[in-house]
Design a protein around this motif. Structure first.
Motif, mmCIF file in Angstrom:
data_model
loop_
_atom_site.group_PDB
_atom_site.id
_atom_site.type_symbol
_atom_site.label_atom_id
_atom_site.label_comp_id
_atom_site.label_asym_id
_atom_site.label_seq_id
_atom_site.Cartn_x
_atom_site.Cartn_y
_atom_site.Cartn_z
ATOM 1 N N GLN A 9 9.016 9.697 -38.275
ATOM 2 C CA GLN A 9 8.977 9.494 -36.832
ATOM 3 C C GLN A 9 7.926 10.379 -36.174
ATOM 4 O OE1 GLN A 9 12.431 10.758 -34.174
ATOM 5 N NE2 GLN A 9 12.599 8.543 -34.050
ATOM 6 N N SER A 37 4.423 9.162 -36.712
ATOM 7 C CA SER A 37 4.126 8.013 -35.857
ATOM 8 C C SER A 37 3.832 8.469 -34.434
ATOM 9 C CB SER A 37 5.308 7.040 -35.876
ATOM 10 O OG SER A 37 5.002 5.834 -35.221
ATOM 11 N N GLU A 38 4.639 9.390 -33.930
ATOM 12 C CA GLU A 38 4.454 9.887 -32.563
ATOM 13 C C GLU A 38 3.154 10.670 -32.421
ATOM 14 O OE1 GLU A 38 9.291 10.257 -31.845
ATOM 15 O OE2 GLU A 38 8.077 12.062 -32.168
ATOM 16 N N LEU A 46 0.291 8.700 -30.859
ATOM 17 C CA LEU A 46 0.402 8.085 -29.535
ATOM 18 C C LEU A 46 -0.799 8.417 -28.648
ATOM 19 C CD1 LEU A 46 4.207 8.630 -28.876
ATOM 20 C CD2 LEU A 46 3.033 6.412 -28.861
ATOM 21 N N CYS A 104 2.250 3.333 -33.964
ATOM 22 C CA CYS A 104 3.285 4.258 -33.481
ATOM 23 C C CYS A 104 4.654 3.599 -33.347
ATOM 24 C CB CYS A 104 2.884 4.858 -32.124
ATOM 25 S SG CYS A 104 1.176 5.390 -32.013
ATOM 26 N N ALA A 109 7.992 5.600 -33.295
ATOM 27 C CA ALA A 109 8.194 6.640 -32.289
ATOM 28 C C ALA A 109 9.514 6.434 -31.546
ATOM 29 C CB ALA A 109 7.027 6.648 -31.291
ATOM 30 N N LYS A 110 10.093 7.524 -31.074
ATOM 31 C CA LYS A 110 11.312 7.435 -30.286
ATOM 32 C C LYS A 110 11.062 6.641 -29.007
ATOM 33 C CE LYS A 110 11.981 11.924 -30.058
ATOM 34 N NZ LYS A 110 11.079 12.514 -31.051
ATOM 35 N N LEU A 122 9.473 8.248 -26.089
ATOM 36 C CA LEU A 122 8.046 8.545 -26.216
ATOM 37 C C LEU A 122 7.202 7.279 -26.293
ATOM 38 C CD1 LEU A 122 8.152 11.532 -28.744
ATOM 39 C CD2 LEU A 122 7.911 11.604 -26.255
ATOM 40 N N TYR A 123 7.820 6.131 -26.189
ATOM 41 C CA TYR A 123 7.098 4.860 -26.244
ATOM 42 C C TYR A 123 7.382 4.090 -24.959
ATOM 43 C CZ TYR A 123 4.695 1.077 -28.776
ATOM 44 O OH TYR A 123 3.792 0.120 -29.180
ATOM 45 N N ALA A 175 7.932 6.387 -21.974
ATOM 46 C CA ALA A 175 6.998 7.499 -21.822
ATOM 47 C C ALA A 175 6.065 7.304 -20.636
ATOM 48 C CB ALA A 175 6.170 7.652 -23.090
#
Length: 494
Positions: free
Chosen positions: A213, A216-217, A220, A415, A418-419, A422-423, A426
């Motif tokens: 994770q 991936s983040e 961003l 990404c 990503a959580k 955060l996507y 975000a």
């Protein structure tokens, strides 16, 4: 020669096995140049990315595999593409290096030392040189040495045979995290080390997922090198779209015109880049209402629209993702223009909200409201506009079922692990790169719309960079308005 090579060649090989042959094959080759390669342009950026990862996992060993070769058919493999996290943290693109593993080894000061484990070039006096169809220089061309890779990346390079011992060292004391499912062999090595030292398997998997994770983040927000590579991929993609426009007259005369278009774009992708970033959608007529139409087996008929969704992946593995909907005969009909202009208005509304501080989800909300307003004005919504836009309604999504935006980079849907916060939730930051791609899709069999709409599928997709005070449309070189598209076709076709 490894077991894979034996399995792949033993039933058909006619290679001599005599010692005389082996001695002769290992002799009288010109020496390697000995020239040390220059440091890769991406090496410094990759080091900074590794530093950001290191800060999150002090004291733990981090294992990021490139992934193995994958069999396409019997003894032939697909062209190799490394795992995106591996490419991001090493800067290696194209075909480097099947089976390789990046290991971040913890130091006492909380940082990490990076080491790349891979299968280096075998000497020309070895049997592998001419006998290994997967690794031998005789078969696949020159391969780097350990020294070459150290010079290019600025990190330690080691033989892949040393990886199992390094991965499992002190596994009961040093925490280990691995990017799972990138390479089954790397997973097996880590699992064996954990099992031997009594590491809790469920907790370990949770830790692995957290690493995946985070990696991936990390992508961003793009650094300057990533943005530069995305500009290159967009520029090559623009050239590919112009190639397709030139090829439209030939496509109109072919039974599989969509395939001709697909092949035309692919030629540009291979000429200027590594490959396609994803399978090209070359959808003509009603096929354009099928969101992921990649069969591309249809005809291209006069008067139809061609929805072309395509992207060139450059050698660094960054890809563009652009869609244009093109009238194959050069001009839009009145009905096609009406629907196209509605989609363009939605795209423009999405662009208008892009700036730092705006939430990512607001881009989609702006686009679909404009689409819903047009559908309402055309009398297509079965309820009021506000009821359709409510969470309990969403009737307009029948004709626009996908999201308006997704992040873009090494993966076309970058990404993705990503959580949510955060996507989708975000706030936009300078350096983020994503698509804006509203569309309307009226299927031939859709009895909820009048006949004049049926069979029309339109999407307009651009690649967008968030800047300090707004945005930059990276794909602005391709026309977007109906008038400009028609003028572009006339110009390109001469």
């Amino acid at each position: 020669m490894n077991d894979d090579d034996v399995k792949q060649t033993s039933s058909r090989s006619q290679r001599p096995a005599s010692q005389a042959f082996k001695d002769f094959m290992g002799s009288r080759w010109a020496p390697a140049s000995g020239e040390v390669p220059a440091r890769d342009e991406a090496a410094g950026f990759a080091a900074e990315r590794r530093g950001r990862v290191s800060a999150h996992f002090a004291g733990e060993r981090l294992i990021i595999p490139a992934g193995p070769l994958k069999t396409r058919s019997n003894d032939t493999d697909y062209r190799f593409r490394p795992h995106s996290a591996f490419a991001h943290l090493t800067g290696l693109g194209t075909d480097h290096e099947p089976g390789a593993v990046l290991v971040l080894e913890p130091r006492e000061d909380g940082g990490h030392d990076a080491a790349l484990y891979f299968k280096p070039m075998a000497g020309r006096d070895s049997e592998e040189f001419y006998a290994s169809a997967r690794h031998g220089e005789f078969w696949i061309g020159p391969r780097p040495t350990l020294e070459d890779m150290e010079a290019r990346l600025g990190i330690s390079a080691r033989d892949l045979d040393e990886f199992p011992a390094a991965a499992g060292k002190d596994a009961g004391v040093t925490g280990i995290r691995v990017v799972r499912e990138a390479d089954p062999q790397a997973d097996a090595v880590v699992e064996a080390a954990r099992s031997e030292h009594g590491v809790d398997a469920e907790q370990a998997r949770t830790h692995d997922a957290a690493l995946g994770q985070l990696l991936s983040e990390l992508r961003l927000v793009k650094d300057s090198h990533e943005v530069s590579e995305l500009r290159r991929s967009v520029a090559a993609t623009v050239s590919g779209f112009e190639d397709v426009v030139r090829a439209l007259p030939a496509a109109l005369e072919h039974d599989r015109g969509e395939r001709l278009i697909e092949g035309t774009f692919f030629a540009r992708a291979r000429l200027e880049g590594n490959d396609l970033g994803y399978d090209t959608i070359a959808a003509s007529g009603s096929n354009a209402t099928i969101l992921h139409w990649i069969r591309n087996t249809g005809r291209v008929s006069p008067g139809e629209l061609l929805l072309l969704d395509a992207g060139v992946e450059v050698d660094s593995l960054y890809t563009a993702d652009i869609t244009r909907t093109i009238p194959v005969s050069g001009t839009f009909s009145a009905q096609q223009r009406k629907v196209y202009d509605a989609v363009l208005s939605a795209a423009d509304a999405a662009f208008a909200v892009v700036r730092p501080g705006v939430r990512f989800r607001e881009i989609h909300a702006a686009a679909v409201r404009v689409l819903a307003e047009h559908l309402d004005a055309w009398g297509l919504l079965p309820v009021s506009l506000e009821e359709a836009l409510s969470a309990e309604g969403q009737h307009h999504r029948r004709w626009m079922p996908h999201g308006t935006s997704h992040h873009l980079g090494l993966d076309v849907h970058d990404c993705a692990a990503a959580k949510r916060e955060l996507y989708l939730d975000a706030e936009l930051e300078p350096g983020m790169v994503f698509t804006i791609e509203p569309g309307l899709y009226f299927k031939d069999e859709d009895l909820a719309v009048p006949e004049e709409y049926r069979g029309i599928g339109i999407r307009i997709e651009d690649d967008v960079l968030v800047t300090e005070d707004g945005y930059e449309n990276l794909s602005a070189a391709l026309p977007r308005t109906t008038d400009d598209v028609e003028a572009w076709i006339r110009r390109v076709q001469g």
